[in-house]
Motif scaffolding. Structure first.
Motif, PDB file in Angstrom:
ATOM      1  N   TYR A  49       0.801  -1.231   0.000  1.00 17.49           N
ATOM      2  CA  TYR A  49       0.000   0.000   0.000  1.00 17.49           C
ATOM      3  C   TYR A  49       0.823   1.266   0.000  1.00 17.49           C
ATOM      4  N   LEU A  50       2.142   1.115   0.069  1.00 20.67           N
ATOM      5  CA  LEU A  50       2.980   2.313  -0.034  1.00 20.67           C
ATOM      6  C   LEU A  50       3.295   2.622  -1.492  1.00 20.67           C
ATOM      7  N   ASN A  51       2.993   1.656  -2.371  1.00 18.44           N
ATOM      8  CA  ASN A  51       3.349   1.836  -3.785  1.00 18.44           C
ATOM      9  C   ASN A  51       2.149   1.581  -4.688  1.00 18.44           C
ATOM     10  N   LEU A  52       1.038   2.291  -4.448  1.00 12.71           N
ATOM     11  CA  LEU A  52      -0.126   2.118  -5.316  1.00 12.71           C
ATOM     12  C   LEU A  52       0.112   2.851  -6.625  1.00 12.71           C
ATOM     13  N   PHE A  53      -0.144   2.168  -7.740  1.00 12.37           N
ATOM     14  CA  PHE A  53       0.068   2.758  -9.064  1.00 12.37           C
ATOM     15  C   PHE A  53       1.417   3.459  -9.152  1.00 12.37           C
ATOM     16  N   ALA A  54       2.469   2.769  -8.652  1.00 16.61           N
ATOM     17  CA  ALA A  54       3.807   3.342  -8.743  1.00 16.61           C
ATOM     18  C   ALA A  54       4.198   3.434 -10.213  1.00 16.61           C
ATOM     19  N   PRO A  55       4.888   4.504 -10.591  1.00 22.60           N
ATOM     20  CA  PRO A  55       5.331   4.596 -11.986  1.00 22.60           C
ATOM     21  C   PRO A  55       6.445   3.588 -12.242  1.00 22.60           C
ATOM     22  N   ARG A  56       6.824   3.463 -13.519  1.00 20.93           N
ATOM     23  CA  ARG A  56       7.881   2.526 -13.860  1.00 20.93           C
ATOM     24  C   ARG A  56       9.196   2.997 -13.253  1.00 20.93           C
ATOM     25  N   SER A  57       9.968   2.057 -12.724  1.00 22.43           N
ATOM     26  CA  SER A  57      11.236   2.401 -12.093  1.00 22.43           C
ATOM     27  C   SER A  57      12.121   1.161 -12.147  1.00 22.43           C
ATOM     28  N   ASP A  65       0.103  -1.994  -9.788  1.00 23.99           N
ATOM     29  CA  ASP A  65      -1.327  -1.775 -10.029  1.00 23.99           C
ATOM     30  C   ASP A  65      -1.977  -1.123  -8.807  1.00 23.99           C
ATOM     31  N   GLY A  66      -3.319  -1.084  -8.790  1.00 24.64           N
ATOM     32  CA  GLY A  66      -4.057  -0.372  -7.749  1.00 24.64           C
ATOM     33  C   GLY A  66      -3.885  -0.962  -6.358  1.00 24.64           C
ATOM     34  N   ALA A  67      -3.339  -2.189  -6.274  1.00 28.52           N
ATOM     35  CA  ALA A  67      -3.080  -2.773  -4.960  1.00 28.52           C
ATOM     36  C   ALA A  67      -1.587  -2.806  -4.679  1.00 28.52           C
ATOM     37  N   GLY A  68      -0.803  -2.105  -5.491  1.00 25.10           N
ATOM     38  CA  GLY A  68       0.630  -2.044  -5.284  1.00 25.10           C
ATOM     39  C   GLY A  68       1.367  -3.299  -5.699  1.00 25.10           C
ATOM     40  N   ARG A  69       0.727  -4.159  -6.515  1.00 18.11           N
ATOM     41  CA  ARG A  69       1.395  -5.390  -6.933  1.00 18.11           C
ATOM     42  C   ARG A  69       2.279  -5.119  -8.151  1.00 18.11           C
ATOM     43  N   ASP A  70       3.437  -5.769  -8.162  1.00 12.99           N
ATOM     44  CA  ASP A  70       4.441  -5.552  -9.206  1.00 12.99           C
ATOM     45  C   ASP A  70       3.939  -6.113 -10.540  1.00 12.99           C
ATOM     46  N   LEU A  71       3.693  -5.234 -11.512  1.00 14.19           N
ATOM     47  CA  LEU A  71       3.097  -5.682 -12.773  1.00 14.19           C
ATOM     48  C   LEU A  71       4.067  -6.502 -13.621  1.00 14.19           C
ATOM     49  N   PHE A  72       5.381  -6.216 -13.480  1.00 13.10           N
ATOM     50  CA  PHE A  72       6.366  -7.005 -14.227  1.00 13.10           C
ATOM     51  C   PHE A  72       6.366  -8.446 -13.697  1.00 13.10           C
ATOM     52  N   ALA A  73       6.347  -8.576 -12.370  1.00 13.82           N
ATOM     53  CA  ALA A  73       6.324  -9.911 -11.768  1.00 13.82           C
ATOM     54  C   ALA A  73       5.045 -10.640 -12.159  1.00 13.82           C
ATOM     55  N   GLN A 245      -7.309  -7.186 -16.685  1.00 16.53           N
ATOM     56  CA  GLN A 245      -7.140  -6.343 -15.499  1.00 16.53           C
ATOM     57  C   GLN A 245      -6.405  -5.057 -15.847  1.00 16.53           C
ATOM     58  N   GLY A 246      -5.421  -5.175 -16.744  1.00 20.24           N
ATOM     59  CA  GLY A 246      -4.626  -4.011 -17.117  1.00 20.24           C
ATOM     60  C   GLY A 246      -5.432  -2.968 -17.862  1.00 20.24           C
ATOM     61  N   ILE A 247      -6.342  -3.423 -18.759  1.00 16.08           N
ATOM     62  CA  ILE A 247      -7.154  -2.495 -19.541  1.00 16.08           C
ATOM     63  C   ILE A 247      -8.016  -1.645 -18.612  1.00 16.08           C
ATOM     64  N   LYS A 248      -8.471  -2.245 -17.512  1.00 15.24           N
ATOM     65  CA  LYS A 248      -9.363  -1.512 -16.604  1.00 15.24           C
ATOM     66  C   LYS A 248      -8.647  -0.346 -15.931  1.00 15.24           C
ATOM     67  N   ASN A 249      -7.328  -0.459 -15.790  1.00 14.67           N
ATOM     68  CA  ASN A 249      -6.564   0.634 -15.165  1.00 14.67           C
ATOM     69  C   ASN A 249      -5.562   1.215 -16.153  1.00 14.67           C
ATOM     70  N   PHE A 250      -5.976   1.318 -17.411  1.00 17.40           N
ATOM     71  CA  PHE A 250      -5.023   1.679 -18.455  1.00 17.40           C
ATOM     72  C   PHE A 250      -4.387   3.044 -18.184  1.00 17.40           C
ATOM     73  N   ARG A 251      -5.197   4.022 -17.778  1.00 17.18           N
ATOM     74  CA  ARG A 251      -4.662   5.366 -17.613  1.00 17.18           C
ATOM     75  C   ARG A 251      -3.637   5.426 -16.479  1.00 17.18           C
ATOM     76  N   GLU A 252      -3.964   4.721 -15.371  1.00 19.06           N
ATOM     77  CA  GLU A 252      -3.087   4.798 -14.201  1.00 19.06           C
ATOM     78  C   GLU A 252      -1.822   3.965 -14.380  1.00 19.06           C
ATOM     79  N   ALA A 253      -1.972   2.760 -14.971  1.00 21.96           N
ATOM     80  CA  ALA A 253      -0.825   1.849 -15.097  1.00 21.96           C
ATOM     81  C   ALA A 253      -0.839   1.203 -16.467  1.00 21.96           C
ATOM     82  N   PRO A 254      -0.413   1.945 -17.508  1.00 20.50           N
ATOM     83  CA  PRO A 254      -0.531   1.409 -18.875  1.00 20.50           C
ATOM     84  C   PRO A 254       0.218   0.100 -19.073  1.00 20.50           C
TER      85      PRO A 254
END
Lengths: 314, 318
Positions: A49-57, A65-73, A245-254
């Motif tokens: 919860y400290l990294n919700l919709f974190a940008p790419r890094s 994503d919206g729950a702070g889960r690593d999208l690459f993983a 799941q990704g399409i639903k949050n496309f703007r926040e986490a493309p």
């Protein structure tokens, strides 16, 4: 003799860049599929919860994503289910299709023509529509999606088997076998399927990419894999689910959508390339640049082999 | 003189394939486990047991489930001919109404995809073919690689990339429909770009084939203007195989439309179909699947007729 031919084939396989790249990519995919859920499973499913919709890094190559889960993983973890389900559907497509084609070829005559027409009509329809209809009948889920995709791609194998069998039926050694009283069924299983298995192996790899794309589409539409939450999540997400799941949050986490989209496209491409390279190995005429392994005659059963077969029968 | 027989033959084939389609759909729906009538009334409202039994009976008769199987089959054939599939389980709306409300959006998308495929695919193939006629093997390898790459990317992946680039990164096109022609551009491109490159590959090979013919060499040696050469000799010869492939690609394009409608927030037949499958709304599933099936059959027939028009030799063969 046998090893030298195998070496020649391996050389042809590795003589094109696409063949090598395809092979390397498939190898990498298999490794990711095997180790994925255990290596990246925690990062992929644990909320942060400290990294919700974190940008790419550097820490999160695709962001979170919206729950702070690593999208690459998550994309890496999805590899296993995607590949396993695709393998299942290719297996169904190949078994059902080859059986249909072989049965049609074995019956011959009018039945074969009718079967040919049915197969062609089946082929002419969008595979996604066929699989959607099958999912309607079965309970929707991963199993239904595998069967649906398998049945949608079965006519490819049926057509291939029927066409190749029709070509082989005219060969002299098959005519000789028939004259010697070998049964139709035996002719189909022994000589015809035996002499065309190279093309079928090639078709398995070419179809794999297309099945992967179709299966991911079903999951994406909510008709395939049904993701679970909690401890089993890492085993119940595939690329199609992740794309949805990704399409639903496309703007926040493309990259939640772009990641699995690239994965599907790249995996489809890798299997397609490898399939093409295999086709060149088995059919050297397709090679643009001629090399030494060219022109080697394809082994065909000889009349002696046919004779031995008949004595076996007696 | 052969046209009458040719058209009759094609028409007969349309009828036969349509009957096969209807039969296959009929069998498929009968294979669905459980009682469709129960599903039909279960979706609407809560009732007392007596009302429930009555509603069930009504639903059975509405769906023709109370009749013997052959009669049910004939009823299905009749509904296919009149395109009357009863009412949606879910909304109680007439299926015909649901379809006529949404078919426009899907047809616009399919048409857009087809235009993209033809307008990019044919000229690209001819130009690359003319440029690689016996020279520029680098371009040939490059084109073959790129077209194979783009052609194998599924439309839904192209949609995601397209939205990312042209709706979010640069706001050129709308993400969801806003009621202008711009709505159709991005989905049509996502749908038609892959088939366009596959078509271009075929067209390139056909162009090369024509350019190596003796009569083309003769025309060149007589210094006929190249516009005339391409308009009179190359195009007609390229169009026949191009149309054949385009007909096949159209079918996959329709399938792609089913998948991408949801991504672009379009309320078309594909999105409706997926929704109906998830809810077990058979009348809608059957009607939309049959409609797509008919579209494929009609497209193939139109292609056959167009080819016969361009190249009358096919009439003799038929």
């Amino acid at each position: 003799m046998r090893t030298s031919r195998r070496q020649a084939r391996l050389r042809t396989l590795l003589s094109t860049p696409t063949g090598v790249v395809g092979l390397v990519m498939i190898g990498a995919l298999i490794v990711i599929a095997v180790i994925g859920p255990s290596v990246w499973g925690d990062k992929a499913t644990a909320s942060d919860y400290l990294n919700l919709f974190a940008p790419r890094s550097a820490e999160f190559p695709f962001g979170t994503d919206g729950a702070g889960r690593d999208l690459f993983a998550r994309t890496l973890v999805g590899t296993r289910l995607s590949l396993i389900l695709t393998a299942g559907s290719v297996l169904i497509a190949a078994v059902v299709g080859i059986l249909m084609g072989a049965v049609a070829a074995a019956t011959g005559g009018r039945t074969q023509r009718v079967a040919g027409t049915v197969i062609d009509t089946w082929l002419g329809f969008p595979s996604i529509l066929l699989s959607v209809l099958v999912v309607t009948v079965l309970e929707r889920g991963a199993g239904a999606a595998v069967i649906a995709t398998g049945l949608a791609f079965a006519p490819f194998f049926a057509r291939l088997t029927l066409t190749l069998a029709a070509g082989t039926v005219g060969k002299d050694y098959v005519a000789a076998a028939r004259l010697l009283g070998v049964s139709r069924v035996r002719i189909v299983t022994k000589y015809i399927l035996g002499s065309i298995n190279d093309s079928l192996v090639t078709a398995v790899f070419s179809t794999f990419g297309q099945c992967l794309i179709a299966l991911s589409a079903l999951s994406f539409l909510g008709l395939g894999v049904q993701p679970e939450v909690g401890a089993r999540e890492r085993f119940t997400i595939d690329w199609g689910v992740l794309l949805d799941q990704g399409i639903k949050n496309f703007r926040e986490a493309p990259f939640g959508a772009l990641g699995p989209a690239f994965a599907i496209a790249l995996a489809g491409l890798a299997f397609g390339w490898f399939g093409d390279a295999l086709a060149r190995v088995f059919n050297p005429r397709l090679t643009v640049r001629r090399d030494r392994s060219d022109g080697e005659p394809v082994a065909e059963p000889t009349a002696a082999a046919v004779g031995a077969e008949v004595t076996d029968h007696d | 003189m052969h046209w009458g027989r040719f058209l009759a033959q094609r028409l007969l084939r349309v009828v036969v394939v349509s009957i096969v389609l209807v039969t296959a759909t009929f069998i498929t729906v009968r294979m669905v486990p459980g009682d469709p009538a129960l599903k039909a009334i279960g979706m609407q409202s809560d009732r007392t047991p007596a009302e429930q039994a009555k509603a069930l009976k009504q639903a059975r008769s509405d769906l023709h489930l109370d009749r013997p199987l052959p009669v049910q089959y004939l009823e299905t054939l009749r509904s296919a001919v009149t395109f009357d599939f009863g009412k949606s389980f879910q909304t109680g709306q007439k299926v015909t109404q649901i379809i006529s409300d949404r078919v426009g959006s899907t047809l616009r998308l399919a048409l857009g995809g087809t235009i993209v495929m033809l307008v990019i695919g044919v000229p690209l193939g001819v130009v690359i073919g003319a440029l690689t006629n016996g020279r520029r093997s680098g371009l040939e390898v490059g084109f073959s690689g790129i077209s194979g790459f783009v052609g194998s990317i599924p439309p839904y992946v192209l949609s995601v990339i397209g939205i990312f680039l042209f709706a979010y990164t640069w706001s050129i096109f709308p993400r969801i429909p806003e009621g202008s022609l711009l709505d159709d551009v991005l989905p049509s491109l996502a749908l038609g770009l892959g088939p366009a490159f596959l078509l271009a590959r075929v067209v390139r090979v056909e162009t090369l084939d024509v350019l190596q013919q003796d009569y083309v060499r003769t025309a060149r040696s007589k210094w006929l203007p190249w516009t005339r050469l391409y308009a009179r000799d190359v195009m007609p010869n390229v169009l026949t195989p191009a149309l054949t492939i385009a007909g096949v690609l159209f079918s996959s394009l329709l399938g792609g439309a089913v998948v991408i409608e949801g991504i672009f927030g379009r309320n078309g037949l594909g999105a409706t179909l997926i929704n109906a499958v998830q809810l077990g709304d058979y009348p809608v599933v059957v009607a939309i699947s049959l409609l797509f099936g008919f579209l494929v059959v009609i497209a193939n027939t139109v292609v056959d007729i167009l080819i016969a028009f361009i190249d009358p030799r096919t009439l003799v063969a038929a």
